[in-house]
Design a protein around this motif. Structure first.
Motif, PDB file in Angstrom:
ATOM      1  N   MET A  43       0.882  -1.104  -0.347  1.00  0.00           N
ATOM      2  CA  MET A  43       0.055  -0.155   0.230  1.00  0.00           C
ATOM      3  C   MET A  43       0.967   0.898  -0.110  1.00  0.00           C
ATOM      4  N   ILE A  44       2.040   1.345   1.047  1.00  0.00           N
ATOM      5  CA  ILE A  44       2.908   1.927   1.278  1.00  0.00           C
ATOM      6  C   ILE A  44       3.448   2.880  -0.531  1.00  0.00           C
ATOM      7  N   GLU A  45       3.786   2.095  -0.603  1.00  0.00           N
ATOM      8  CA  GLU A  45       4.778   2.386  -2.055  1.00  0.00           C
ATOM      9  C   GLU A  45       3.222   2.900  -3.310  1.00  0.00           C
ATOM     10  N   LYS A  46       2.240   2.143  -3.511  1.00  0.00           N
ATOM     11  CA  LYS A  46       1.544   2.761  -4.253  1.00  0.00           C
ATOM     12  C   LYS A  46       0.833   4.557  -4.258  1.00  0.00           C
ATOM     13  N   ILE A  47       0.779   4.489  -2.878  1.00  0.00           N
ATOM     14  CA  ILE A  47       0.607   6.145  -2.425  1.00  0.00           C
ATOM     15  C   ILE A  47       1.407   7.331  -2.832  1.00  0.00           C
ATOM     16  N   ILE A  48       2.952   6.672  -1.890  1.00  0.00           N
ATOM     17  CA  ILE A  48       4.015   6.649  -2.394  1.00  0.00           C
ATOM     18  C   ILE A  48       4.248   7.477  -3.805  1.00  0.00           C
ATOM     19  N   ALA A  49       4.087   6.634  -4.941  1.00  0.00           N
ATOM     20  CA  ALA A  49       4.002   6.361  -5.918  1.00  0.00           C
ATOM     21  C   ALA A  49       2.743   7.788  -7.109  1.00  0.00           C
ATOM     22  N   LYS A  50       1.890   7.887  -6.309  1.00  0.00           N
ATOM     23  CA  LYS A  50       0.930   8.377  -5.877  1.00  0.00           C
ATOM     24  C   LYS A  50       1.223  10.092  -6.132  1.00  0.00           C
ATOM     25  N   ILE A  51       1.838  10.594  -5.028  1.00  0.00           N
ATOM     26  CA  ILE A  51       2.278  11.535  -4.202  1.00  0.00           C
ATOM     27  C   ILE A  51       3.730  11.896  -5.026  1.00  0.00           C
ATOM     28  N   ASP A  52       4.447  11.174  -5.404  1.00  0.00           N
ATOM     29  CA  ASP A  52       5.495  11.834  -6.414  1.00  0.00           C
ATOM     30  C   ASP A  52       5.013  12.006  -8.024  1.00  0.00           C
ATOM     31  N   ALA A  53       3.260  11.389  -8.651  1.00  0.00           N
ATOM     32  CA  ALA A  53       3.262  11.241  -9.816  1.00  0.00           C
ATOM     33  C   ALA A  53       2.696  12.950  -9.697  1.00  0.00           C
ATOM     34  N   VAL A  54       1.950  13.262  -8.464  1.00  0.00           N
ATOM     35  CA  VAL A  54       1.721  14.379  -8.550  1.00  0.00           C
ATOM     36  C   VAL A  54       2.676  15.820  -8.387  1.00  0.00           C
ATOM     37  N   ASN A  55       3.552  15.638  -7.398  1.00  0.00           N
ATOM     38  CA  ASN A  55       5.201  16.764  -7.385  1.00  0.00           C
ATOM     39  C   ASN A  55       5.858  16.591  -9.313  1.00  0.00           C
ATOM     40  N   GLY A  90      -2.621  19.019   3.255  1.00  0.00           N
ATOM     41  CA  GLY A  90      -3.768  18.214   4.289  1.00  0.00           C
ATOM     42  C   GLY A  90      -4.547  17.647   3.065  1.00  0.00           C
ATOM     43  N   LYS A  91      -5.792  18.909   2.747  1.00  0.00           N
ATOM     44  CA  LYS A  91      -6.209  17.803   1.829  1.00  0.00           C
ATOM     45  C   LYS A  91      -6.433  17.019   0.995  1.00  0.00           C
ATOM     46  N   ILE A  92      -5.109  17.441  -0.208  1.00  0.00           N
ATOM     47  CA  ILE A  92      -4.999  16.523  -1.467  1.00  0.00           C
ATOM     48  C   ILE A  92      -4.624  15.627  -0.423  1.00  0.00           C
ATOM     49  N   LEU A  93      -3.549  15.193  -0.108  1.00  0.00           N
ATOM     50  CA  LEU A  93      -3.255  13.897   0.280  1.00  0.00           C
ATOM     51  C   LEU A  93      -4.698  13.471   1.545  1.00  0.00           C
ATOM     52  N   SER A  94      -5.082  14.093   2.054  1.00  0.00           N
ATOM     53  CA  SER A  94      -6.692  13.035   2.696  1.00  0.00           C
ATOM     54  C   SER A  94      -7.396  12.744   1.472  1.00  0.00           C
ATOM     55  N   GLY A  95      -7.644  13.417  -0.170  1.00  0.00           N
ATOM     56  CA  GLY A  95      -8.299  13.064  -1.020  1.00  0.00           C
ATOM     57  C   GLY A  95      -7.875  11.518  -1.890  1.00  0.00           C
ATOM     58  N   LEU A  96      -6.271  11.560  -1.829  1.00  0.00           N
ATOM     59  CA  LEU A  96      -5.384  10.686  -2.245  1.00  0.00           C
ATOM     60  C   LEU A  96      -5.616   9.223  -1.256  1.00  0.00           C
ATOM     61  N   LEU A  97      -5.416   9.722  -0.487  1.00  0.00           N
ATOM     62  CA  LEU A  97      -5.754   8.735   0.575  1.00  0.00           C
ATOM     63  C   LEU A  97      -6.835   7.847   0.485  1.00  0.00           C
ATOM     64  N   GLY A  98      -8.306   9.038   0.446  1.00  0.00           N
ATOM     65  CA  GLY A  98      -9.239   7.848   0.932  1.00  0.00           C
ATOM     66  C   GLY A  98      -9.611   7.272  -0.890  1.00  0.00           C
ATOM     67  N   GLU A  99      -9.002   7.918  -1.644  1.00  0.00           N
ATOM     68  CA  GLU A  99      -9.086   6.605  -3.295  1.00  0.00           C
ATOM     69  C   GLU A  99      -8.130   5.911  -3.552  1.00  0.00           C
TER      70      GLU A  99
END
Length: 190
Positions: free
Chosen positions: A1-13, A90-99
């Motif tokens: 799970m953490i790898e996928k979330i990190i990848a999504k954060i990196d894709a945004v950044n 906080g809002k962006i990360l909350s949305g990403l984690l919710g997804e």
């Protein structure tokens, strides 16, 4: 799970239009910042929680969306800008984690970490602040010091130092500094 979330954060950044030279290449600024935060977090704590890993990597997620230039160039404008950024992160990360179906308590914890909601009362929030300060000192202090008068640099070092724990202080003193920067830090700490 953490790898996928990190990848999504990196894709945004990775969409950051601002670039920095990193390992000989021009790279998106906030993508590099997130990687540096993760690296420093793991130096600081060999086994950080999932929430800490996400908060560190996403600390500046999509930061370029709210430019500093949109706010008055005084202390009040700076503080308002920083507050708006923290809320957005906080809002962006909350949305990403919710997804990704992350449980609500983890989402809340990540949001609290990046917004520094419980800075003086939550150990992980304070640890994240240490990591933020260490990343600044290791990667951004030299450029900051070169761009500002010594008095301002000394003041910023004192403020940064005041935000850190004893562990953060110990790690900061072990970082590699140029002689002139080390002199400013020593002067600030007297």
């Amino acid at each position: 799970m953490i790898e996928k979330i990190i990848a999504k954060i990196d894709a945004v950044n990775a969409e950051d239009p601002n670039e920095v030279l990193y390992q000989g290449e021009d790279c998106p600024k906030e993508l590099v910042y997130g990687q540096r935060m993760t690296e420093m977090l793991h130096e600081y704590d060999a086994t950080p929680s999932i929430a800490m890993q996400i908060a560190a990597r996403g600390q500046h997620i999509q930061r370029w969306a709210i430019p500093r230039s949109d706010y008055p160039m005084d202390r009040k404008g700076y503080l308002k800008w920083r507050t708006e950024l923290k809320l957005m992160h906080g809002k962006i990360l909350s949305g990403l984690l919710g997804e990704e179906g992350v449980d609500q308590s983890t989402i809340d914890k990540v949001r609290d970490l990046v917004t520094k909601k419980r800075l003086k009362t939550d150990a992980e929030t304070q640890q994240l602040e240490d990591v933020v300060c260490l990343v600044f000192l290791k990667y951004y202090f030299e450029e900051f010091a070169a761009e500002h008068e010594d008095e301002k640099v000394i003041s910023i070092v004192q403020k940064t130092w005041g935000k850190m724990t004893e562990k953060g202080h110990e790690m900061a003193l072990k970082l590699d500094y140029e002689e002139s920067e080390l002199a400013l830090i020593q002067k600030a700490l007297k």
